[in-house]
Design an enzyme around this catalytic site. Structure first.
Site, short mmCIF file in Angstrom:
data_model
loop_
_atom_site.label_atom_id
_atom_site.label_comp_id
_atom_site.label_asym_id
_atom_site.label_seq_id
_atom_site.Cartn_x
_atom_site.Cartn_y
_atom_site.Cartn_z
N ASP A 10 41.84 31.40 48.50
CA ASP A 10 42.07 31.60 47.04
C ASP A 10 41.21 30.26 46.07
OD1 ASP A 10 42.93 34.27 47.38
OD2 ASP A 10 45.01 33.07 47.52
N LYS A 34 41.00 34.74 54.83
CA LYS A 34 41.03 35.92 53.69
C LYS A 34 40.29 35.26 52.53
CE LYS A 34 44.48 37.30 50.92
NZ LYS A 34 43.90 37.31 49.55
N ASP A 61 39.37 40.84 51.34
CA ASP A 61 40.62 41.62 50.28
C ASP A 61 40.03 42.20 49.26
OD1 ASP A 61 42.94 42.19 49.54
OD2 ASP A 61 43.49 40.25 49.04
N LEU A 62 39.31 43.12 49.20
CA LEU A 62 38.83 43.77 48.02
C LEU A 62 39.39 45.11 47.58
CD1 LEU A 62 34.83 43.31 48.84
CD2 LEU A 62 36.29 41.70 47.49
N LYS A 63 40.22 45.72 48.40
CA LYS A 63 41.10 46.62 47.84
C LYS A 63 40.38 47.74 47.07
CE LYS A 63 45.21 43.58 46.99
NZ LYS A 63 44.55 42.39 46.97
N LEU A 64 39.51 48.54 47.77
CA LEU A 64 38.78 49.48 47.23
C LEU A 64 39.63 50.76 46.71
CD1 LEU A 64 36.59 47.72 48.86
CD2 LEU A 64 35.41 49.80 48.99
N ASP A 66 38.07 54.39 44.98
CA ASP A 66 37.43 55.20 44.05
C ASP A 66 37.13 56.48 44.40
OD1 ASP A 66 34.84 55.80 42.37
OD2 ASP A 66 34.60 53.64 42.16
N ILE A 67 36.09 57.23 44.23
CA ILE A 67 35.89 58.49 44.92
C ILE A 67 35.45 58.49 46.40
CG2 ILE A 67 35.93 59.65 42.60
CD1 ILE A 67 32.75 59.87 43.29
N ASN A 69 33.17 59.54 48.21
CA ASN A 69 31.71 59.22 48.51
C ASN A 69 31.42 57.45 48.27
OD1 ASN A 69 29.25 59.84 49.35
ND2 ASN A 69 28.52 59.80 46.88
N THR A 70 31.74 57.04 46.90
CA THR A 70 31.65 55.77 46.78
C THR A 70 32.21 54.70 47.53
OG1 THR A 70 31.55 56.75 44.54
CG2 THR A 70 31.90 54.16 44.73
N THR A 121 52.97 44.44 45.16
CA THR A 121 54.09 43.92 45.09
C THR A 121 54.69 43.37 43.66
OG1 THR A 121 53.27 41.98 45.87
CG2 THR A 121 54.69 43.29 47.11
N ARG A 183 56.39 31.32 53.37
CA ARG A 183 56.75 30.01 52.71
C ARG A 183 57.64 29.17 53.76
NH1 ARG A 183 53.38 31.23 49.89
NH2 ARG A 183 52.99 31.06 47.37
N GLN A 192 55.63 33.28 44.27
CA GLN A 192 56.24 34.46 45.24
C GLN A 192 57.79 34.76 44.99
OE1 GLN A 192 54.36 36.28 46.59
NE2 GLN A 192 52.60 35.44 47.53
N ARG A 213 48.71 28.66 49.64
CA ARG A 213 49.10 27.51 49.10
C ARG A 213 49.87 26.74 50.02
NH1 ARG A 213 50.77 30.26 43.65
NH2 ARG A 213 51.24 31.71 45.22
O1 C5P Z 1 49.10 31.19 48.09
P1 C5P Z 1 50.01 32.26 48.66
O2 C5P Z 1 50.63 31.90 50.08
O3 C5P Z 1 51.15 32.80 47.62
O4 C5P Z 1 48.75 33.33 48.74
C1 C5P Z 1 49.17 34.66 49.30
C2 C5P Z 1 47.99 35.58 49.11
O5 C5P Z 1 48.41 36.87 49.34
C3 C5P Z 1 47.08 35.42 47.98
O6 C5P Z 1 45.77 35.66 48.23
C4 C5P Z 1 47.79 36.72 47.30
O7 C5P Z 1 46.92 37.35 46.39
C5 C5P Z 1 47.97 37.61 48.39
N1 C5P Z 1 48.84 38.96 48.23
C6 C5P Z 1 50.20 38.56 47.97
N2 C5P Z 1 51.22 39.60 47.75
C7 C5P Z 1 50.67 40.71 47.88
C8 C5P Z 1 49.25 41.13 48.29
C9 C5P Z 1 48.22 40.01 48.27
O8 C5P Z 1 50.53 37.51 47.75
N3 C5P Z 1 51.34 42.03 47.68
#
Ligand code: C5P
Length: 234
Positions: A10, A34, A61-64, A66-67, A69-70, A121, A183, A192, A213
């Site tokens: 990130d 990622k 991780d772009l989470k598309l 849309d319709i 076709n797009t 989440t 973690r 989180q 992180r």
């Molecule tokens: O730094 P950290 O370990 O919290 O990063 C978690 C990654 O997972 C981040 O890129 C965050 O956007 C992604 N993510 C998340 N929870 C979700 C979906 C994605 O923490 N439900």
């Protein structure tokens, strides 16, 4: 489809991500990384090619959403970027997910893995009801969306580690669970809310953990990455 640790890169610029990845130049195993919207929007598709050329597998991780076709045409572009894993929102419904798979499949029949976001989440039960007019319990909604993703032919879902076991019960052990919110027991939780250690994620059957992180902000990122690999994979 093996288990692995995916590092959430990130960062907001090519310079930052490359200086982070340079740390891994001497390690035997190039981490699976990622790339999220921030880096992709800042640097464009070139950042995917350049990280791929360094020998990393990539979850884009772009989470598309849309319709159909797009999404189909957009997925075709992503498949040409040679990513390993990409995603969309299951809320786009089965026709959109099926169209995504069609777009993603290359002429030779290969394709990146495709997984679905069920409910973010960050969405809680109150907003599920007030904003989306869904009055079922969150857990039931998540499992239903996962089942629809499986029906559409997808490979798995992104989910909380706390949902991974149930997703496997409902959709089968081959259906991938990719879980953020990881973690170390002795580390900072940060923003989180519901977290698991890498060992716990392994025990409940996560296939891939996404760790940001705890690795990227660690004083010694390589040691933190190797600790994750050891705790999750061994
Ligand atoms: O730094 P950290 O370990 O919290 O990063 C978690 C990654 O997972 C981040 O890129 C965050 O956007 C992604 N993510 C998340 N929870 C979700 C979906 C994605 O923490 N439900």
């Amino acid at each position: 489809m093996g288990k692995d640790v995916i590092i959430a890169c990130d960062f907001s610029s090519k310079l930052q991500v490359e200086s982070f990845l340079d740390l891994f130049n001497t390690t035997a195993h190039r981490p699976f990384v990622k790339i999220g919207m921030e880096l992709f929007y800042a640097e464009g598709p070139g950042i995917v090619r350049s990280i791929k050329n360094r020998g990393h597998r990539i979850f884009l991780d772009l989470k598309l959403h849309d319709i159909p076709n797009t999404v189909k045409k957009s997925m075709k572009v992503l498949s040409e970027l040679d990513v390993d894993l990409c995603n969309l929102h299951a809320a786009g419904t089965v026709p959109m997910m099926q169209a995504a798979l069609e777009g993603l499949t290359r002429p030779d029949g290969t394709r990146p893995l495709l997984i679905a976001v069920t409910q973010l989440t960050s969405t809680d039960q109150a907003h599920l009801e007030s904003d989306l007019l869904i009055d079922r319990p969150m857990d039931e909604v998540v499992m239903h969306y996962a089942s629809r993703a499986k029906l559409a032919g997808l490979d798995g879902v992104v989910c909380s580690p706390l949902e991974a076991r149930r997703v496997h019960e409902v959709c089968g052990n081959d259906f991938l669970t990719v879980t953020p919110g990881v973690r170390f027991a002795d580390g900072d939780v940060g923003d989180q809310k519901r977290v698991m250690t890498p060992e716990q994620a392994r025990e409940i059957g996560s296939d891939y953990i996404v760790v940001g992180r705890p690795i990227t902000a660690a004083p010694d990122p390589i040691a933190a990455y190797e600790r994750c690999l050891h705790d999750f994979m061994d």
